[in-house]
Write an enzyme that holds these catalytic residues in place. Structure first.
Site, PDB file in Angstrom:
ATOM      1  N   TYR A 129      56.772   7.474  41.657  1.00  0.00           N
ATOM      2  CA  TYR A 129      57.370   8.750  41.276  1.00  0.00           C
ATOM      3  C   TYR A 129      56.353   9.878  41.430  1.00  0.00           C
ATOM      4  CZ  TYR A 129      59.239  12.446  38.318  1.00  0.00           C
ATOM      5  OH  TYR A 129      59.657  13.651  37.841  1.00  0.00           O
ATOM      6  N   LYS A 144      56.260  13.096  44.098  1.00  0.00           N
ATOM      7  CA  LYS A 144      56.170  14.491  43.670  1.00  0.00           C
ATOM      8  C   LYS A 144      55.004  15.191  44.370  1.00  0.00           C
ATOM      9  CE  LYS A 144      59.522  15.192  40.739  1.00  0.00           C
ATOM     10  NZ  LYS A 144      60.506  16.272  40.924  1.00  0.00           N
ATOM     11  N   PHE A 192      54.973  18.959  31.776  1.00  0.00           N
ATOM     12  CA  PHE A 192      54.645  17.709  31.096  1.00  0.00           C
ATOM     13  C   PHE A 192      55.844  17.146  30.350  1.00  0.00           C
ATOM     14  CE2 PHE A 192      50.528  19.387  31.928  1.00  0.00           C
ATOM     15  CZ  PHE A 192      49.694  18.290  31.999  1.00  0.00           C
ATOM     16  N   ASN A 193      56.865  17.953  30.127  1.00  0.00           N
ATOM     17  CA  ASN A 193      57.980  17.534  29.283  1.00  0.00           C
ATOM     18  C   ASN A 193      59.301  17.917  29.918  1.00  0.00           C
ATOM     19  OD1 ASN A 193      59.762  18.589  26.646  1.00  0.00           O
ATOM     20  ND2 ASN A 193      58.872  16.580  26.463  1.00  0.00           N
TER      21      ASN A 193
END
Length: 89
Positions: free
Chosen positions: A30, A34, A56-57
């Site tokens: 993943y 990216k 980050f979230n």
């Protein structure tokens, strides 16, 4: 144009805090995909105004309750529970 990458591109970084200058070191497919997307997008930087975000979230089903979005969206402004058709923030 804003492209959504992921902080996963930093892998198991030991820097604290992790900044934009921390070298990417993806440790899974993943994160590698990216980072590859970032590199492919960079080939258009001379023709498109690009901004790459590495959040980050993310939100979604199964998001851990300690993160800000799930913890702030579990109740409506009046104190009621959110439903599957609406999330109150």
């Amino acid at each position: 144009m804003i492209l959504a990458s992921s902080a996963n591109v930093y892998g198991n970084a030991t820097a604290d805090p992790i900044t934009e200058t921390t070298p990417p070191a993806p440790v899974n497919h993943y994160a590698a995909s990216k980072l590859a997307m970032e590199h492919m997008a960079a080939t258009y930087a001379d023709r498109l105004p690009l901004t790459i975000a590495r959040p980050f979230n993310y939100t979604g089903a199964g998001q851990a309750r300690q993160f800000i979005i799930p913890s702030s969206s579990s109740t409506s402004p009046s104190g009621g529970r959110s439903s599957s058709s609406a999330t109150w923030m």
